[in-house]
Scaffold this active site. Structure first.
Site, PDB file in Angstrom:
ATOM      1  N   CYS A 156       0.824  -1.210   0.000  1.00  0.00           N
ATOM      2  CA  CYS A 156       0.000   0.000   0.000  1.00  0.00           C
ATOM      3  C   CYS A 156       0.863   1.268   0.000  1.00  0.00           C
ATOM      4  O   CYS A 156       2.074   1.220   0.147  1.00  0.00           O
ATOM      5  CB  CYS A 156      -0.919  -0.015   1.217  1.00  0.00           C
ATOM      6  SG  CYS A 156      -0.044   0.223   2.774  1.00  0.00           S
ATOM      7  N   ALA A 161       2.905   1.890   3.110  1.00  0.00           N
ATOM      8  CA  ALA A 161       4.114   1.055   3.150  1.00  0.00           C
ATOM      9  C   ALA A 161       5.227   1.698   2.324  1.00  0.00           C
ATOM     10  O   ALA A 161       6.397   1.697   2.726  1.00  0.00           O
ATOM     11  CB  ALA A 161       3.814  -0.352   2.645  1.00  0.00           C
ATOM     12  N   ARG A 164      11.972  -4.730   6.510  1.00  0.00           N
ATOM     13  CA  ARG A 164      12.782  -4.690   5.301  1.00  0.00           C
ATOM     14  C   ARG A 164      14.264  -4.780   5.638  1.00  0.00           C
ATOM     15  O   ARG A 164      15.099  -4.727   4.771  1.00  0.00           O
ATOM     16  CB  ARG A 164      12.483  -3.433   4.489  1.00  0.00           C
ATOM     17  CG  ARG A 164      11.079  -3.425   3.962  1.00  0.00           C
ATOM     18  CD  ARG A 164      10.694  -2.091   3.407  1.00  0.00           C
ATOM     19  NE  ARG A 164      11.505  -1.717   2.269  1.00  0.00           N
ATOM     20  CZ  ARG A 164      12.457  -0.804   2.310  1.00  0.00           C
ATOM     21  NH1 ARG A 164      12.741  -0.167   3.426  1.00  0.00           N
ATOM     22  NH2 ARG A 164      13.138  -0.515   1.247  1.00  0.00           N
ATOM     23  N   HIS A 179       5.971   6.492  -2.246  1.00  0.00           N
ATOM     24  CA  HIS A 179       7.319   7.026  -2.507  1.00  0.00           C
ATOM     25  C   HIS A 179       7.208   8.506  -2.837  1.00  0.00           C
ATOM     26  O   HIS A 179       7.978   9.325  -2.348  1.00  0.00           O
ATOM     27  CB  HIS A 179       7.969   6.363  -3.725  1.00  0.00           C
ATOM     28  CG  HIS A 179       8.085   4.885  -3.669  1.00  0.00           C
ATOM     29  ND1 HIS A 179       8.050   4.108  -4.795  1.00  0.00           N
ATOM     30  CD2 HIS A 179       8.252   4.039  -2.637  1.00  0.00           C
ATOM     31  CE1 HIS A 179       8.192   2.847  -4.462  1.00  0.00           C
ATOM     32  NE2 HIS A 179       8.318   2.773  -3.156  1.00  0.00           N
TER      33      HIS A 179
HETATM   34 FE1  CFM Z   1      13.040   0.715  -5.503  1.00  0.00          FE
HETATM   35 FE2  CFM Z   1      12.532  -1.673  -5.536  1.00  0.00          FE
HETATM   36 FE3  CFM Z   1      11.023   0.042  -4.172  1.00  0.00          FE
HETATM   37 FE4  CFM Z   1      13.518  -0.511  -3.371  1.00  0.00          FE
HETATM   38 FE5  CFM Z   1      12.532  -2.477  -1.724  1.00  0.00          FE
HETATM   39 FE6  CFM Z   1      11.566  -3.614  -3.914  1.00  0.00          FE
HETATM   40 FE7  CFM Z   1      10.039  -1.946  -2.554  1.00  0.00          FE
HETATM   41 MO1  CFM Z   1      10.633  -4.285  -1.603  1.00  0.00          MO
HETATM   42  S1  CFM Z   1      14.436  -0.936  -5.179  1.00  0.00           S
HETATM   43  S2  CFM Z   1      12.462   1.332  -3.501  1.00  0.00           S
HETATM   44  S3  CFM Z   1      14.291  -1.222  -1.448  1.00  0.00           S
HETATM   45  S4  CFM Z   1      11.221  -0.213  -6.244  1.00  0.00           S
HETATM   46  S5  CFM Z   1      12.732  -4.436  -2.344  1.00  0.00           S
HETATM   47  S6  CFM Z   1      12.271  -3.703  -6.060  1.00  0.00           S
HETATM   48  S7  CFM Z   1       9.514  -3.696  -3.492  1.00  0.00           S
HETATM   49  S8  CFM Z   1      10.782  -2.220  -0.637  1.00  0.00           S
HETATM   50  S9  CFM Z   1       9.141  -0.074  -3.007  1.00  0.00           S
HETATM   51  C1  HCA Z   2       6.703  -3.174   0.925  1.00  0.00           C
HETATM   52  C2  HCA Z   2       8.033  -3.612   1.461  1.00  0.00           C
HETATM   53  C3  HCA Z   2       8.613  -4.796   0.757  1.00  0.00           C
HETATM   54  C4  HCA Z   2       7.848  -6.064   1.029  1.00  0.00           C
HETATM   55  C5  HCA Z   2       8.654  -7.275   0.748  1.00  0.00           C
HETATM   56  C6  HCA Z   2       7.985  -8.586   0.552  1.00  0.00           C
HETATM   57  C7  HCA Z   2      10.078  -4.932   1.227  1.00  0.00           C
HETATM   58  O1  HCA Z   2       6.502  -3.158  -0.291  1.00  0.00           O
HETATM   59  O2  HCA Z   2       5.870  -2.814   1.714  1.00  0.00           O
HETATM   60  O3  HCA Z   2       6.853  -8.666   0.060  1.00  0.00           O
HETATM   61  O4  HCA Z   2       8.656  -9.551   0.852  1.00  0.00           O
HETATM   62  O5  HCA Z   2      10.974  -4.933   0.425  1.00  0.00           O
HETATM   63  O6  HCA Z   2      10.266  -5.073   2.434  1.00  0.00           O
HETATM   64  O7  HCA Z   2       8.638  -4.554  -0.636  1.00  0.00           O
END
Ligand code: CFM
Ligand code: HCA
Length: 535
Positions: A53, A56, A87, A186
């Protein structure tokens, strides 16, 4: 793959099928293609999506890795708990007196009565309590779904408490439902950090001849530490990282850097644009996932500064680091060559990690993002053609102008144009699709049903995704590598990271254990059966 695509779509009602068909793309050539994929649209209700979401994305992803801001979740305790350290972004708080709030989960723990009578009073009390206990530099407030539904004004509370306590306090309207995914979170997070924190200090945290910021690197499994190690060895000063291993003051003085390097394009590319407009800092795309990609990125940074000493030093560092990488690769490559992978992760890793698989001689059969936008798939040149819909309009686009005092173009427009003429690329990202081979499948916002189907049809040697997918995939006999948390391994970035990855993947694709597993419902005598007995 055309057959597989049909099979994936066959079960859907016509309307859902029509929408999904635009999100499932098959490469027809080996290169760039002039076709659209549908992305960044709402998931059809009822589909079990891999997405998270907006809250998150704002609280967990962007602000989670910064150690000295107290992050208070205004909402029910589950939201705060889920986004608390799960994370496992690491931070280095070893300096004397360094503040580190990452181990804490701060939440207002909203109850029924707060939903009915309003939660602002409780939020003020929480801010006061956090302040009394820790005297932090800054406090951030994150809105969860109920906050928006009942109309608590987190921004008014932030203003009031900021005036009262004299520290920076700011709120985020990042209710979970605010956008179609984490991606909206983000944007909400980055906009606020940009307006409230970036450029508020002229006191440098670090000094160096070649000062850069790393944008979109979140120090999962210590990746940022490995990148810092390499840059330092080259004589490049990593001034601020957004936001792995970062502090409030890093953001506040990041405008003193001379180059922005963007790792995860999805989560932050607009900040790079805004910093260029406001402060005159150019940006380039880099990728430190994969040994060759790391070497290429270092060379790109050195070429940007154009300093002969730096260029030489970067070559020395690459020459020093590569033999160990090559030795590790020579050891595992005979066992990994020809194996197949699928990657369905966030908004950048499903692309970046294909580098590592290529180095290992492995083929990516299918890949996709949970929440990326068309530019992350097709390349930045499609941005002007992206349709703005009600959901994207919901997210504020900041109007940015050159800063009257701090705008300092690091390169003149003419200089940049001259470089571009030589093939140099500023603010450019090609996206995932052009990089994938002919016949590969690209799927946006994959769901549980399609994941199961893909595995049944293709039987990949490894599937890369997150915690929600891990166990159902493994029960189908296929190992799953978490590319979010790294299954508590890593780092995987840089040279040392590549070696770690080769070893971990070799172990996983060559282990027989998952193929021997039989899920209870597949065994001849399932444990989990029930039947209706009449009478
Ligand atoms: Fe960029 Fe990602 Fe993301 Fe990320 Fe992540 Fe991710 Fe994420 Mo999980 S590099 S910021 S640190 S898009 S692993 S592939 S899904 S938290 S929002
Ligand atoms: C998020 C965080 C997440 C979840 C990871 C997962 C992460 O999107 O809220 O589903 O295992 O990297 O911690 O992407």
């Amino acid at each position: 793959p055309e057959e597989a695509r049909k099979e994936l779509l066959a079960k859907y009602p016509p309307k859902v099928g029509r929408k999904r068909s635009q999100q499932i793309y098959i490469k027809e050539t080996d290169g760039a293609e002039d076709r659209e994929i549908m992305a960044n649209v709402r998931t059809v209700p009822g589909i079990i999506t891999m997405r998270g979401c907006t809250y998150a994305g704002c609280k967990g992803v962007i602000l989670g890795p910064t150690r000295d801001i107290i992050n208070i979740t205004h909402g029910p305790i589950g939201c705060g708990f889920y986004s608390w350290l799960t994370r496992r972004n690491q931070t280095d708080a070893s300096a004397p007196g360094a503040e580190n709030y990452i181990p804490y989960a701060f939440s207002t723990d909203m109850q029924d009565e707060d939903i009915i009578f309003g939660g602002e009073k409780k939020l003020k009390k929480a801010i006061q309590e956090a302040y009394d206990l820790f005297k932090p530099k800054a406090i951030a407030i994150f809105s969860t779904c109920p906050v928006g539904l009942i109309g608590d004004d987190v921004h008014a509370v932030a203003r009031e408490m900021k005036a009262l306590l004299g520290i920076n306090i700011f709120g985020f309207s990042c209710e979970g439902y605010k956008g179609v995914s984490q991606s909206a979170g983000h944007h909400i997070a980055n906009n606020k950090i940009f307006t409230e924190v970036v450029g508020t200090s002229d006191t440098p945290v670090r000094k160096g001849k070649f000062m850069i910021n790393m944008l979109g690197e979140y120090n999962i499994g210590g990746d940022a530490f490995e990148i810092e190690r390499i840059l330092e060895k080259c004589g490049i000063t990593l001034n601020a990282t957004f936001s792995g291993n970062s502090t409030y003051n890093d953001f506040a003085s990041c405008q003193l850097s001379d180059l922005n390097c963007v790792m995860c394009h999805r989560s932050i590319n607009y900040v790079a644009d805004m910093m260029e407009t406001k402060y005159g800092i150019p940006w380039i795309k880099v990728n430190f996932i994969g040994a060759n990609a790391s070497a290429k990125s270092l060379r790109r940074i050195a070429a940007h500064f154009g300093d002969p000493e730096l260029i030489k030093r970067v070559e020395e560092v690459i020459a020093e680091e590569m033999p160990e990488v090559e030795a590790a690769l020579a050891e595992i490559k005979p066992r990994t060559t020809g194996k197949t992978a699928m990657l369905f992760v966030g908004g950048s890793r499903a692309h970046h990690y294909q580098e590592l698989f290529r180095e290992m001689g492995m083929t990516t059969l299918a890949a996709g993002y949970e929440f990326a936008h068309r530019d992350d798939y097709e390349g930045r040149h499609v941005i002007p053609t992206i349709k703005v819909d009600a959901d994207s309009r919901n997210i504020e686009e900041l109007e940015v102008e050159a800063d009257p005092e701090n705008y300092n173009p690091r390169m003149s427009e003419a200089e940049m144009k001259a470089r571009e003429k030589d093939g140099w690329k500023f603010k450019e990202y090609e996206g995932l699709i052009p990089d994938m081979p002919k016949k590969a499948m690209i799927i946006d916002d994959l769901n549980q049903y399609e994941a199961d189907k893909l595995i049944e049809m293709y039987k990949p040697d490894i599937f890369c995704a997150g915690i929600k997918e891990k166990y159902s995939v493994q029960k189908m006999g296929v190992p799953l590598k978490q590319l979010h948390s790294y299954d508590y391994g890593g780092p995987y970035a840089g040279f040392k990271g590549a070696i770690n990855y080769y070893k971990d993947i070799d172990r996983m694709v060559n282990s027989k254990v998952w193929s021997k597993v039989k899920a209870p419902w597949r065994a001849s005598e399932p444990e989990l059966t029930a039947c209706f007995v009449a009478g």
